[in-house]
Design a protein around this motif. Sequence first.
Motif, short mmCIF file in Angstrom:
data_model
loop_
_atom_site.label_atom_id
_atom_site.label_comp_id
_atom_site.label_asym_id
_atom_site.label_seq_id
_atom_site.Cartn_x
_atom_site.Cartn_y
_atom_site.Cartn_z
N CYS A 1 -9.86 0.10 -1.55
CA CYS A 1 -8.96 0.52 -2.39
C CYS A 1 -9.74 0.55 -3.64
O CYS A 1 -9.77 1.82 -4.34
CB CYS A 1 -7.81 -0.75 -2.88
SG CYS A 1 -6.78 -0.20 -3.98
N LYS B 1 -8.51 2.83 -11.45
CA LYS B 1 -7.52 2.29 -10.64
C LYS B 1 -5.95 2.17 -11.54
O LYS B 1 -6.03 1.59 -12.39
CB LYS B 1 -7.40 0.91 -10.20
CG LYS B 1 -8.80 0.63 -9.37
CD LYS B 1 -8.69 1.57 -8.20
CE LYS B 1 -7.47 1.16 -7.29
NZ LYS B 1 -7.24 2.14 -6.02
N HIS C 1 -0.84 2.44 2.06
CA HIS C 1 0.01 2.32 0.74
C HIS C 1 1.54 2.44 1.13
O HIS C 1 2.71 2.16 0.62
CB HIS C 1 -0.35 3.15 -0.44
CG HIS C 1 -1.52 2.97 -1.19
ND1 HIS C 1 -2.90 3.43 -0.71
CD2 HIS C 1 -1.89 2.01 -1.94
CE1 HIS C 1 -3.72 2.95 -1.44
NE2 HIS C 1 -3.14 1.96 -2.35
N GLU D 1 -7.34 2.18 3.90
CA GLU D 1 -8.01 1.30 2.85
C GLU D 1 -8.90 0.30 3.85
O GLU D 1 -8.34 -0.44 4.69
CB GLU D 1 -7.20 0.52 2.08
CG GLU D 1 -6.64 1.61 0.91
CD GLU D 1 -5.90 0.99 -0.31
OE1 GLU D 1 -6.16 1.53 -1.44
OE2 GLU D 1 -5.41 -0.36 -0.04
N ASP E 1 -5.17 -4.71 -3.55
CA ASP E 1 -4.56 -4.43 -2.61
C ASP E 1 -5.05 -5.16 -1.08
O ASP E 1 -5.40 -4.60 -0.17
CB ASP E 1 -4.47 -3.02 -2.04
CG ASP E 1 -3.55 -2.18 -2.87
OD1 ASP E 1 -2.80 -2.84 -3.66
OD2 ASP E 1 -3.29 -0.87 -3.24
N GLN F 1 -3.48 -5.28 2.25
CA GLN F 1 -3.22 -3.95 3.55
C GLN F 1 -4.63 -3.52 3.61
O GLN F 1 -4.81 -2.57 4.22
CB GLN F 1 -2.55 -2.82 2.51
CG GLN F 1 -3.25 -2.11 1.38
CD GLN F 1 -2.32 -1.62 0.41
OE1 GLN F 1 -1.22 -1.86 0.37
NE2 GLN F 1 -2.74 -0.33 -0.10
MN MN Z 1 -4.82 0.70 -2.96
#
Ligand code: MN
Length: 262
Positions: free
Chosen positions: A22, A51, A204, A230, A241, A244
């Motif tokens: 990410c 970001k 996402h 990711e 993140d 995930q």
């Molecule tokens: Mn991300």
Amino acid sequence: MISDMKHIMNTDGSPLIIAGPCSAESRTQVLTTAGALHRAGVRIFRAGVWKPRTRPGGFEGYGELALPWLAEVKERFGMLTATEVGTPRHAELALRAGIDVVWIGARTTACPFVTQEIAEALRGTDIPVFVKNPASADLDLWIGAVERFARCGLSRLGAILRGFKTFIRPDDTCPPYRNTPFWEVADRFRAELPELPMLCDPSHIGGARCHIAPLSREALSRGYDGLIIETHCNPAEAMTDAAQQLTPEALARLMESIAVPV
Ligand code: MN
Ligand code: PEP
């Protein structure tokens, strides 16, 4: 609209896999993750340098400082590098640093002023641009962002379905996903702009590791051209993140399991 992404898509017609963390968190994290992905056969490395955080206070990326880490990935492993650009300045810095592919994030796609300025900053280049869907299910806003890049002469354009934010009342049961895919919205996009490669971002959409493989399979069964996933060398410690991100080993297993015979 013309789109010529042939040079970055897989020559055998198999789905394109873009993978990486990410966020670019350190030189070591970037190179360790990229090395493992390279061994797994990934050709395009993603890492967020800037970001876009929905609320302030979290890690906002190392910005410019992280660009040389991506340049080193290219040099050492021969991978192409991809990052998100959210302002014209990001676009200029990414071009100067030799980034090969950029993507426009969901929050940026939602703002015509900013997408226009980024498109102008990229004018005269042939850098591939992937436009993520805006957070709201507004098809025209998504297509409109792509048109802004096309009108600035960019011809290597693609799209990414990263799911849509849906409002949930506190007493509703939680939806399984962080963002609802609304595949039919992306299908309408694909019908209007059939030349554009469409990637799916199961990370996402899903928001949790357990959803990545099933969502990836669903996208490929729908004829998506690739996936952006990711992947982090140590997901538990990820600065953004964490829930995930896959390990490079898990991504390699996923790639094997979805390999399409060509
Ligand atoms: Mn991300
Ligand atoms: C990302 O890809 O890291 C990202 C911030 O994505 P999105 O714009 O889809 O939220």
